[in-house]
Design an enzyme around this catalytic site. Structure first.
Site, PDB file in Angstrom:
ATOM      1  N   ASP A 107       0.660  -1.633  -0.376  1.00 39.18           N
ATOM      2  CA  ASP A 107       0.491   0.114   0.054  1.00 39.18           C
ATOM      3  C   ASP A 107       1.212   1.541   0.197  1.00 39.18           C
ATOM      4  O   ASP A 107       2.261   1.185  -0.120  1.00 39.18           O
ATOM      5  CB  ASP A 107      -0.891  -0.211   1.322  1.00 39.18           C
ATOM      6  CG  ASP A 107      -2.451   0.952   0.976  1.00 39.18           C
ATOM      7  OD1 ASP A 107      -2.134   2.013  -0.005  1.00 39.18           O
ATOM      8  OD2 ASP A 107      -3.133  -0.213   1.122  1.00 39.18           O
ATOM      9  N   HIS A 154     -13.235  -0.618  -6.589  1.00 43.73           N
ATOM     10  CA  HIS A 154     -14.513  -0.035  -6.602  1.00 43.73           C
ATOM     11  C   HIS A 154     -14.198   1.526  -6.704  1.00 43.73           C
ATOM     12  O   HIS A 154     -15.535   2.199  -7.204  1.00 43.73           O
ATOM     13  CB  HIS A 154     -15.915  -0.105  -6.042  1.00 43.73           C
ATOM     14  CG  HIS A 154     -15.041  -0.360  -4.565  1.00 43.73           C
ATOM     15  ND1 HIS A 154     -15.522  -1.565  -3.579  1.00 43.73           N
ATOM     16  CD2 HIS A 154     -14.689   1.441  -3.630  1.00 43.73           C
ATOM     17  CE1 HIS A 154     -14.851  -0.834  -2.410  1.00 43.73           C
ATOM     18  NE2 HIS A 154     -14.047   0.538  -2.179  1.00 43.73           N
TER      19      HIS A 154
END
Length: 244
Positions: A107, A154
């Site tokens: 990340d 998403h």
């Protein structure tokens, strides 16, 4: 391949967090917040439902049960990449439930710094590590048996999401799996209610993101050379799709 990104980050630096997709905008887009923001959230992880884009945190004593809840059989798997893994919640859960599993949390620097702290607190630094980088552009590594992508796609448009699946697939050993957890629409695009409302939120808050139907996911997986072999609900509103 070798990771070009650095691990962690100094306390107080500006941390970039992905939540607004668009070309050239990092991991789906960037929201600039201080590392102290993530530390504040980490202090309250037991009370958060989704953390910062990862799985539910319910504490060390319940982590193994959460891994079993989604029915993800990781027996025989040696290496798992938790892509966009935030504070490491999922990776720690999987590592606790699977003693032979080694996990990498990938990340941006802010979340990764918190993940490193959580990993140390859990006493799992020998099996859960971190890599800071942009998962659209930086090397993701190789030799993984599973890539786990939770609540990430998403935030992106179809082309960007497909490209990320293709990049993820390239990190896998032969026979490896892509595992995606997200909120999925039915083919009418009007339900389930949570996924439909969430899709509206993504359409407003991002530059391309939305909830996808299972049919759309099947086409994205196919473009990456995979097909869905398993689908099961987890929590109240999510599905976990496994593709090989």
């Amino acid at each position: 391949g070798a990771q070009s990104a650095t691990r962690g980050g100094a306390s107080g630096i500006a941390a970039e967090r992905t939540r607004s997709p668009g070309p050239g905008s990092g991991q789906g887009g960037r929201v600039h917040v201080s590392t102290e923001y993530f530390k504040g959230r980490a202090a309250n992880l037991p009370r958060l439902l989704d953390g910062i884009g990862t799985w539910r945190w319910r504490g060390k004593e319940k982590a193994g049960g959460k891994a079993q809840q989604i029915g993800l059989d990781l027996s025989g798997c040696r290496r798992l990449l938790d892509l966009g893994g935030g504070p490491g919640t999922a990776a720690l859960t999987f590592a606790r439930a699977n003693p032979d599993l080694h996990c990498v949390v990938f990340d941006l620097p802010g979340p990764v710094e918190i993940a490193a702290e959580q990993i140390q607190m859990a006493g799992l630094a020998d099996r859960v590590t971190t890599v800071a980088g942009d998962f659209h552009t930086d090397p993701l590594g190789e030799g993984f048996d599973v890539v786990y992508i939770a609540n990430i796609l998403h935030m992106m448009g179809p082309e960007e999401a497909t490209a990320l699946l293709e990049r993820s697939a390239a990190t896998l050993n032969a026979g490896g799996r892509l595992v995606v957890k997200d909120f999925f629409l039915d083919e009418s695009r009007t339900g389930p209610p949570f996924a439909a409302l969430f899709s509206v939120n993504m359409l407003v808050a991002t530059r391309g993101g939305r909830s996808y139907t299972r049919g759309e996911m099947d086409r994205m997986f196919s473009a990456a050379g995979f097909s869905v072999t398993d689908s099961r609900p987890v929590a109240a509103n999510s599905l976990v799709l496994t593709a090989r």
